[in-house]
Design an enzyme around this catalytic site. Structure first.
Site, PDB file in Angstrom:
ATOM      1  N   CYS A 121      68.018  26.592  39.830  1.00 51.31           N
ATOM      2  CA  CYS A 121      66.699  27.209  39.979  1.00 51.31           C
ATOM      3  C   CYS A 121      65.613  26.418  39.264  1.00 51.31           C
ATOM      4  CB  CYS A 121      66.698  28.624  39.382  1.00 51.31           C
ATOM      5  SG  CYS A 121      67.969  29.726  39.995  1.00 51.31           S
ATOM      6  N   CYS A 172      61.950  30.807  37.910  1.00 48.18           N
ATOM      7  CA  CYS A 172      62.610  31.693  38.868  1.00 48.18           C
ATOM      8  C   CYS A 172      62.579  33.144  38.379  1.00 48.18           C
ATOM      9  CB  CYS A 172      64.052  31.255  39.097  1.00 48.18           C
ATOM     10  SG  CYS A 172      64.889  32.176  40.403  1.00 48.18           S
ATOM     11  N   CYS A 194      68.584  27.564  44.863  1.00 45.10           N
ATOM     12  CA  CYS A 194      68.288  29.001  44.888  1.00 45.10           C
ATOM     13  C   CYS A 194      67.388  29.309  46.082  1.00 45.10           C
ATOM     14  CB  CYS A 194      67.596  29.396  43.591  1.00 45.10           C
ATOM     15  SG  CYS A 194      66.975  31.094  43.553  1.00 45.10           S
ATOM     16  N   CYS A 247      63.641  30.871  44.463  1.00 47.09           N
ATOM     17  CA  CYS A 247      62.591  29.996  43.903  1.00 47.09           C
ATOM     18  C   CYS A 247      62.508  28.645  44.595  1.00 47.09           C
ATOM     19  CB  CYS A 247      62.803  29.813  42.406  1.00 47.09           C
ATOM     20  SG  CYS A 247      64.282  28.865  41.958  1.00 47.09           S
ATOM     21  N   CYS A 289      74.495  -4.850  31.547  1.00 45.56           N
ATOM     22  CA  CYS A 289      73.387  -5.455  32.283  1.00 45.56           C
ATOM     23  C   CYS A 289      72.041  -4.884  31.843  1.00 45.56           C
ATOM     24  CB  CYS A 289      73.586  -5.283  33.786  1.00 45.56           C
ATOM     25  SG  CYS A 289      73.851  -3.609  34.346  1.00 45.56           S
TER      26      CYS A 289
END
Length: 358
Positions: free
Chosen positions: A43, A47, A74, A77, A324
């Protein structure tokens, strides 16, 4: 779960995120996403759904990370939404994915649904920042990696926890890793393990003697790297354990805790002679120090091959262990990094602070 995983250095402090989530603080929109272990849903911090228990919460910095961890968006939301009104087509397709998340919806399937595949790609790209096929791959990969994270060698144990299609999930697992876990005793296998770190989850692949791959799970192209490794080694990949996986887990924990910034885990380097020479040179750069691509080209006897060195760095699939991240541009600025430039900066700062530790 190891102690260092609670640091979550790329996110705000956990107490801050928990407070923001409980108070639905809109100032944290886009900063973090909340996943609920008991429901498998992630979410926005704002939410309005019923709040879960704190011990059932997991935090992510992006929707893609949550997807790759096996969570689904979700429906209340809509954390994947960019803020504009969601097109009906996007709603329809995401619903179709969630009805059978292990099933791959092909262009032919889209045509049968009366949907033009190119339209689906454009609308998903515009709204989610990824194509519909990429969205599906992220969900399927999340399901497959969920097995690794749980450490379960038998898929049925996970199917009982809400996966809607047993046959579909097995097919997805075979497509990504090459074989179902039940066949691991009869074929050449690499064991796979999910490792949580302060910079996000990593995937490690190893046999009983050496480490083959170590990558952040949200790295672009990870699925292709896994498939290429399978072909090169003629191996299948299954969830499992090995002394090498135990060793790299322990060494990563020591690394992130600042106890040791060195690695002794045995490695298998799958690459061309040139790539292997670049990777071996990378391992000679001490922690806390950096070198340029031009310096590396000179040291391997190929002046002017800076771009080729950069490409070889990009094909390194043993993140952190083959460092790297210690290579920068000649002007001192950071260049690209498969795990994200922000991770490269964090790793360099971390090693600089702990370079006196062997």
């Amino acid at each position: 779960m190891h102690g260092y995983t609670v640091l979550m250095l790329k996110l705000p402090p956990e107490n801050t995120m928990y407070r923001a989530f409980m108070e639905r603080d809109s100032s944290f929109e886009g900063i973090f996403f909340v996943a609920v272990k008991t429901t498998g849903i992630f979410c926005r911090p704002t939410c309005t759904a019923r709040k879960p228990k704190r011990e059932n919460i997991e935090y992510f910095s992006s929707p893609s990370e949550a997807l790759l961890a096996g969570y689904r968006p979700c429906q209340r939301c809509k954390p994947m939404d960019a803020g504009s009104i969601r097109p009906d087509l996007v709603d329809r397709l995401t619903e179709a994915v969630e009805q059978a998340p292990a099933r791959r919806i092909t262009d032919r399937d889209l045509h049968e649904m009366g949907i033009d595949p190119s339209t689906a790609r454009r609308q998903f790209q515009r709204f989610f920042g990824m194509t519909f096929q990429a969205y599906q791959r992220a969900r399927r990969m999340g399901l497959a990696l969920h097995e690794i994270r749980a450490g379960q060698p038998v898929i049925e144990a996970q199917l009982n926890q809400g996966f809607s299609s047993a046959s579909g999930f097995w097919e997805t697992f075979k497509q990504v890793f090459g074989a179902p876990p039940s066949q691991s005793q009869h074929v050449k296998c690499l064991q796979a393990k999910w490792i949580d770190t302060p910079l996000g989850a990593m995937l490690a692949l190893a046999d009983q003697q050496a480490l083959y791959l170590l990558e952040f799970v949200d790295r672009r192209g990870l699925e292709n790297e896994i498939l290429a490794l399978r072909r090169r080694t003629r191996s299948y990949i299954v969830p499992g354990e090995s002394p090498i996986l135990d060793q790299i887990t322990s060494e990563l924990e020591s690394y992130f805790q600042g106890k040791s910034v060195g690695f002794s885990v045995p490695l298998v380097l799958n690459g061309s002679p040139f790539e292997q020479s670049v990777w071996e040179l990378l391992r000679t750069i001490p922690p806390g120090q950096t070198q340029s691509y031009g310096w590396m080209a000179q040291r391997i006897g190929k002046p002017g091959a800076s771009r080729a060195v950069g490409h070889a760095n990009g094909r390194n699939i043993l993140a952190i262990v083959i460092p790297c991240h210690r290579v920068i541009r000649s002007d001192g600025s950071l260049s690209g990094y498969g795990g994200g430039v922000w991770r490269k900066r964090w790793l360099l700062d971390h090693e600089s602070e702990n370079q006196s530790i062997s």
